[in-house]
Design a protein around this motif. Structure first.
Motif, short mmCIF file in Angstrom:
data_model
loop_
_atom_site.label_atom_id
_atom_site.label_comp_id
_atom_site.label_asym_id
_atom_site.label_seq_id
_atom_site.Cartn_x
_atom_site.Cartn_y
_atom_site.Cartn_z
N ARG A 198 0.84 -1.22 0.00
CA ARG A 198 0.00 0.00 0.00
C ARG A 198 0.87 1.26 0.00
N ALA A 199 2.01 1.21 0.69
CA ALA A 199 2.87 2.38 0.79
C ALA A 199 3.76 2.55 -0.43
N ALA A 200 4.31 1.45 -0.93
CA ALA A 200 5.29 1.51 -2.03
C ALA A 200 5.09 0.31 -2.96
N PRO A 201 4.03 0.34 -3.77
CA PRO A 201 3.77 -0.81 -4.64
C PRO A 201 4.90 -1.10 -5.62
N VAL A 202 5.57 -0.06 -6.12
CA VAL A 202 6.70 -0.30 -7.03
C VAL A 202 7.84 -1.00 -6.31
N GLY A 203 8.00 -0.70 -5.03
CA GLY A 203 9.07 -1.34 -4.27
C GLY A 203 8.88 -2.84 -4.17
N ILE A 204 7.71 -3.28 -3.71
CA ILE A 204 7.53 -4.71 -3.47
C ILE A 204 7.30 -5.48 -4.77
N ILE A 205 6.54 -4.91 -5.72
CA ILE A 205 6.38 -5.58 -7.02
C ILE A 205 7.71 -5.59 -7.76
N LEU A 365 7.47 -6.19 -18.53
CA LEU A 365 6.24 -6.22 -17.74
C LEU A 365 6.36 -5.31 -16.52
N LEU A 366 7.50 -5.38 -15.85
CA LEU A 366 7.71 -4.50 -14.69
C LEU A 366 7.78 -3.05 -15.14
N LEU A 367 8.41 -2.79 -16.27
CA LEU A 367 8.48 -1.43 -16.80
C LEU A 367 7.08 -0.87 -17.02
N ALA A 368 6.19 -1.66 -17.61
CA ALA A 368 4.82 -1.21 -17.86
C ALA A 368 4.12 -0.88 -16.54
N TYR A 369 4.34 -1.70 -15.52
CA TYR A 369 3.70 -1.44 -14.23
C TYR A 369 4.24 -0.15 -13.61
N ILE A 370 5.55 0.08 -13.71
CA ILE A 370 6.13 1.30 -13.14
C ILE A 370 5.61 2.54 -13.85
N VAL A 371 5.51 2.48 -15.16
CA VAL A 371 4.97 3.62 -15.92
C VAL A 371 3.56 3.92 -15.46
N LEU A 372 2.75 2.88 -15.24
CA LEU A 372 1.39 3.09 -14.75
C LEU A 372 1.39 3.76 -13.38
N ILE A 374 3.75 5.64 -12.08
CA ILE A 374 4.23 7.02 -12.21
C ILE A 374 3.09 7.94 -12.63
N MET A 375 2.20 7.43 -13.43
CA MET A 375 1.08 8.23 -13.92
C MET A 375 0.05 8.51 -12.83
N VAL A 376 -0.03 7.64 -11.82
CA VAL A 376 -1.10 7.79 -10.83
C VAL A 376 -0.60 8.27 -9.47
N ARG A 377 0.72 8.29 -9.26
CA ARG A 377 1.23 8.73 -7.96
C ARG A 377 2.45 9.62 -8.15
N HIS A 378 2.49 10.72 -7.38
CA HIS A 378 3.61 11.65 -7.46
C HIS A 378 4.87 11.01 -6.86
N PRO A 379 6.05 11.47 -7.27
CA PRO A 379 7.29 10.90 -6.72
C PRO A 379 7.50 11.29 -5.27
N THR A 380 8.36 10.55 -4.59
CA THR A 380 8.73 10.87 -3.21
C THR A 380 9.54 12.16 -3.20
N PRO A 381 9.15 13.13 -2.37
CA PRO A 381 9.96 14.36 -2.28
C PRO A 381 11.39 14.03 -1.88
N LYS A 382 12.32 14.80 -2.42
CA LYS A 382 13.73 14.53 -2.15
C LYS A 382 14.04 14.59 -0.66
N ALA A 383 13.37 15.49 0.06
CA ALA A 383 13.63 15.62 1.49
C ALA A 383 13.22 14.38 2.28
#
Length: 419
Positions: A198-205, A365-372, A374-383
């Protein structure tokens, strides 16, 4: 002034021996299995069995350490791992090899956890970087050296297996004789992937899918090499070059991800890694060409796990680092179970080169998921990012459990994801 490495030299030496023996096995077993006329599917299942044992070891080893202590548990696992190596040449049967590799994976998971938790316990904020950097060097140097030892003897000779067994056995001597105080028992943490998803889907997938692709590469890469006309010596060099390239590219990839969205950096590496995989699939069967492409593939592919794990740590709240480390480690291990078995089926139908067709498809396949995402969630702020650090273990292992940051602040050490 005493060197900061002096209290952990025995642990580093023990790690060097066990990793050299394990590196030799990762190249020796698929090549010798092929020479014994094991089918591609059998070899894939043998590779998967190692990761089944590894996942089991991650779950059970902390209880064994609590029961017997670090040194006794270490000695028992080294003895077991050493004995199983000789079992491969005494009983040449693919089903027995699956059982033996499962036992080896179990033992190696426990040994990694013991060594890394012990190193982490001995380290301070002032010398942690030096100690972990030394451990990284030992990891890659020992695995590479072990892989190259496959060239010393015929792959089906008893000597090859005996060398791996001797190397593993030697690991217990410096650890058993150390005067360094044992650390506290390993933390018992349950595997619960849903909060991290829930917190970081790209991380665990990401770590799961990278486990699928990289687990296939580690288990079946030597078969690709020999299947494309390389000698056994060339196959060892091919794997070693890919590993070294992946080791060297970890730091620059991580530093770039500190300044940009880690998901985008990972996406670029996946796209380029898939292109390298397609090139290996269709490349002319010339050793030099394949080795050059292998270097490119390793440099682009092996850092992926570190970036996906670092993204997961970015989303981890204070007090949750051990839980995240456990989840990331086991998710990658589960993915690595599927990779060799699935890739071997494809190799049985389309030939050895289709290993890299498999890795390329998984990466896309993982690339396609990450692109999706990125489109629905903003990146983690650098701070809010944790500073990227080099992986603490070899790509075939798992991440060291990072120390919990003190209340209200960070350790300054950052996450310690692996390959």
């Amino acid at each position: 002034m005493a060197s900061p490495l002096r209290p952990v030299l025995s642990l580093l030496l023990g790690a060097a021996f066990i990793l050299a023996g394990n590196g030799l096995q990762f190249t020796l077993l698929p090549l010798s299995g092929e020479a014994f006329y094991f089918s591609p599917s059998d070899l894939g299942l043998i590779g998967s069995a190692y990761y089944v044992g590894f996942v089991g070891g991650c779950l059970v080893a902390p209880y064994l350490v609590q029961r017997a202590g670090h040194i006794r548990a270490f000695a028992a696992m080294v003895a077991t791992a050493s004995a199983t190596i000789l079992g491969h040449i005494l009983v040449v049967d693919p089903h027995m090899w699956m059982v033996l590799r499962m036992v080896t994976g179990f033992c190696l998971a426990g040994l990694y956890l013991i060594i890394e938790s012990w190193l982490n316990d001995r380290a301070t904020n002032e010398n942690r970087g030096l100690i972990m950097s030394a451990y990284i060097v030992v990891n890659f140097a020992a695995i590479t050296g072990g892989q190259m030892m496959v060239t010393l003897n015929p792959i089906t000779s008893f000597r090859s297996f005996a060398i791996a067994s001797v190397l593993s056995s030697l690991a217990v001597i410096p650890v058993a004789l150390t005067r360094s105080a044992q650390p506290a028992p390993l933390a018992i943490v349950r595997f619960n992937p849903l909060p991290l998803y829930r917190a970081a889907p790209v991380g665990i997938i990401g770590v799961f899918m990278i486990g699928v692709a990289n687990g296939a590469f580690w288990s079946l890469g030597p078969l690709f090499a020999t299947g494309n006309g390389m000698s056994v010596d060339d196959a060892a060099i091919f794997m070693s070059l890919a590993v070294l390239a992946g080791a060297l590219s970890q730091w620059p990839a991580g530093q770039v991800s500190d300044h940009f969205d880690r998901r985008k950096v990972l996406a670029v590496l996946l796209a380029l890694g898939a292109a390298a995989g397609f090139a290996l699939w269709k490349a002319p069967m010339h050793p030099t060409t394949l080795m050059v492409l292998g270097v490119v593939f390793g440099a682009l592919t092996l850092p992926g796990y570190s970036l996906a794990a670092a993204h997961a740590y970015d989303k981890t709240p204070a007090g949750g680092y051990v839980q995240t480390a456990t989840t990331v480690l086991l998710s990658n291990g589960v993915g690595s179970i599927f990779g060799p078995a699935l890739a071997s089926l494809l190799m049985g139908r389309l030939g050895p080169s289709s290993l890299f067709l498999f890795t390329a498809v998984v990466q896309l396949l993982l690339l396609a998921y990450i692109v999706l995402r990125i489109m629905v969630r903003h990146p983690t702020p650098k701070a809010d990012k944790s500073a990227f650090d080099l992986p603490a273990t070899a790509p075939v292992a798992g991440p060291i459990v990072p120390p919990e940051p003190p209340a209200g602040g960070s350790t300054g050490d950052g996450p310690r994801p692996a390959a």
